[in-house]
Design an enzyme around this catalytic site. Structure first.
Site, PDB file in Angstrom:
ATOM      1  N   LYS A  96       0.837  -1.192   0.000  1.00 44.87           N
ATOM      2  CA  LYS A  96       0.000   0.000   0.000  1.00 44.87           C
ATOM      3  C   LYS A  96       0.878   1.252   0.000  1.00 44.87           C
ATOM      4  CE  LYS A  96      -1.683   2.736   2.918  1.00 44.87           C
ATOM      5  NZ  LYS A  96      -1.692   3.971   2.056  1.00 44.87           N
ATOM      6  N   GLY A 153       7.186   5.651   7.523  1.00 41.15           N
ATOM      7  CA  GLY A 153       6.164   6.681   7.698  1.00 41.15           C
ATOM      8  C   GLY A 153       6.287   7.320   9.063  1.00 41.15           C
ATOM      9  N   GLU A 206      10.845   2.277   9.702  1.00 40.74           N
ATOM     10  CA  GLU A 206      11.664   3.493   9.775  1.00 40.74           C
ATOM     11  C   GLU A 206      10.683   4.642   9.852  1.00 40.74           C
ATOM     12  OE1 GLU A 206      13.018   6.980   8.698  1.00 40.74           O
ATOM     13  OE2 GLU A 206      13.125   5.976   6.753  1.00 40.74           O
ATOM     14  N   CYS A 259      13.193  12.089   5.910  1.00 39.31           N
ATOM     15  CA  CYS A 259      13.297  11.666   7.306  1.00 39.31           C
ATOM     16  C   CYS A 259      14.635  12.093   7.894  1.00 39.31           C
ATOM     17  CB  CYS A 259      13.163  10.142   7.405  1.00 39.31           C
ATOM     18  SG  CYS A 259      11.646   9.488   6.696  1.00 39.31           S
TER      19      CYS A 259
END
Length: 539
Positions: A211, A264, A292, A326
């Site tokens: 997804k 995410g 992560e 990130c």
């Protein structure tokens, strides 16, 4: 087919420059124009077939949010269930396929991406995710190619790790795939991560429900088509779209869930982990959880730091790809002796770099991903203006695209919200410390906030570097010395952090692939004993 097959030794894919007049620039511009001129139906891919539900959500250009690139068809619950069933049906044949045969598919995918698909995947990442040609090239092309090729080499190396055998026995290790399916949940900001999270488990014989983020639906859908062209059998990876909770509730509630591969937000990951814990008794096997998540990444400068190198690292580390990494630098600790010169240089770079549509190759900054991000980051900019000092930037304009100016803020409180909360946008907050208090600042860096993803120290004093390496050992999973805290390269800097930043399973290394196998030890005895008696019993 017998043989010990050695895959081609992987090498990092060279980064194309896209300089004016270069053939790669001309080719990419043509694909950008063509892709921007059509609207694609971005459906699910289940058992190798396109599924268009009709429940459509527009996918627009962040740099021009009225420009529709296509429509993402959300996958209804019964089709998500069918996708899981399809994957489980495909698992026996896929798991039984020799590693070399599976590996050939991913090596072919890498060559397709390096060749005829390069412009397509790069263009979709530029248009749909607002990356410049350079940011798309290092992500959607080079890093994803590297993941595909290096994973094959590491998977082969993992299988070579075999146990010792004593006299009369042969011990073997069977690296089985997990029993069930892996749920891969991927973010908008890196096409390479979106491609790696489903393919790494699949390479090791697993089947995957994938997804992606809706805002990455275009490049995800096209990468799925690339994998089909490379020969991926139907059902091995099934692509579905939808709200995280709608798809996630079905996947996490399924008894055959064997693992989660996630990138995410920290909050979403913790919610998924909580749900897995609540469902633990119903699973056939304990699911592997690999994630992560967030970061509040730091740059720490020692009074001896090179001012120009530090300024460039702050600018690039915080503002490339609009800070939507990130690993992006979000908090900086600058000594009082360097701050005037450093801040002046960073602001000068901010003023010189241009912002606008990424199809204009003269722009360094694009737009942030969507309206929600624009609103959130704008609020942090406003906070900086009312509770800190905006040194440079600070503007925003959502009229045509979701454009946020790079913003440098100075605060007097090291516990300020801008120093502790993840922003995920082009806002860098600096705390200026007394140049005589470097060691105290090390404690401050380590104890501020819950994250531990990336960080950098700048110093020309080796003693200070060594001190920071020790005192900040747990503050970052990826630690940089005299370099910005972004830009990890597959095979060179395996990526991941701990604390609230994730499980630190290091994408871009064999460590990640180990999570997607369930080893079985096999002992064969060639001449088994015929008597139950041991020698010590003889008297």
């Amino acid at each position: 087919m017998d043989g010990l097959f050695t895959p081609p030794p992987p090498q990092n894919e060279p980064v194309k420059g896209y300089a004016p007049g270069s053939p790669e620039r001309k080719s990419l511009e043509q694909v950008l124009t063509a892709m921007a001129g059509e609207e694609q139906e971005l459906g699910a891919v289940i058992d190798g077939e396109l599924v268009l539900s009709g429940h459509r959500h527009p996918v627009t250009m962040p740099c021009d949010h009225q420009h529709v690139l296509g429509y993402c068809h959300y996958t209804p619950a019964h089709e998500v269930e069918r996708a899981i069933t399809s994957a489980l049906d495909a698992q026996p044949a896929w798991a039984a396929m020799p590693f070399a045969e599976r590996a050939a598919i991913f090596l072919k995918a890498a060559d397709l991406l390096a060749g005829p698909w390069r412009d397509v995947i790069n263009a979709s990442t530029m248009l749909g995710q607002a990356k410049t040609c350079h940011q798309a090239e290092i992500d959607a092309a080079c890093e994803l190619i590297d993941f595909l090729r290096f994973n094959v080499a590491w998977g082969r190396k993992l299988q070579e790790d075999q146990p010792l055998s004593g006299p009369g026995t042969w011990n073997r290790m069977d690296y089985r795939p997990l029993e069930g399916f892996v749920f891969a949940v991927t973010p908008f900001n890196f096409t390479s991560i979106a491609g790696n999270l489903p393919t790494a488990p699949a390479l090791m014989g697993n089947v995957v429900l994938w997804k992606p983020a809706r805002t990455q639906a275009l490049s995800a859908f096209l990468f799925m088509k690339l994998m089909q062209e490379a020969g991926l059998p139907p059902g091995v990876i099934n692509l579905v779209h939808g709200a995280g909770s709608d798809v996630g509730d079905i996947a996490i509630g399924h008894p055959a869930l064997a693992g989660v591969h996630f990138t995410g937000s920290t909050g979403v990951f913790q919610s998924m982990w909580r749900s897995i814990g609540e469902n633990i008794a119903r699973y056939r096997t304990y699911p592997r959880i690999v994630g992560e998540t967030g970061g509040k990444d730091f740059i720490l400068a020692h009074p001896s730091a090179d001012v120009q190198a530090l300024a460039v690292a702050m600018f690039r580390g915080a503002f490339e790809y609009q800070g939507q990494k990130c690993s992006a630098a979000s908090r900086a600790y600058i000594p009082s002796n360097l701050w005037p010169a450093v801040s002046e240089r960073v602001v000068g770079m901010m003023a010189e770099a241009k912002m606008g549509d990424v199809r204009d190759f003269g722009n360094f900054f694009g737009a942030v991903i969507d309206r929600r991000s624009f609103a959130k980051i704008s609020e942090y900019q406003a906070l900086g203006k009312t509770t800190g000092q905006v040194i440079g930037g600070g503007g925003n304009d959502g009229t045509k695209g979701w454009f946020i100016e790079p913003t440098l803020v100075q605060v007097d409180d090291p516990g300020h919200r801008l120093m502790t909360e993840e922003i995920f946008g082009p806002v860098l907050t600096a705390y200026v410390y007394d140049e005589r208090r470097f060691e105290d600042t090390l404690t401050l860096v380590d104890s501020t906030g819950p994250y531990a993803l990336t960080g950098a120290v700048f110093s020309q004093d080796r003693g200070a570097v060594n001190l920071a390496l020790g005192r900040l050992r747990n503050a970052a999973g990826n630690f940089y010395i005299n370099d910005k805290p972004t830009g990890a390269v597959v095979g060179q800097q395996p990526f991941g952090g701990a604390r609230a930043s994730g499980t630190n399973d290091k994408a871009g290394s064999v460590l990640n692939l180990q999570r997607w196998v369930s080893p079985r030890a096999i002992k064969e005895t060639f001449a088994p004993p015929r008597s139950w008696r041991y020698p010590f019993l003889e008297g």
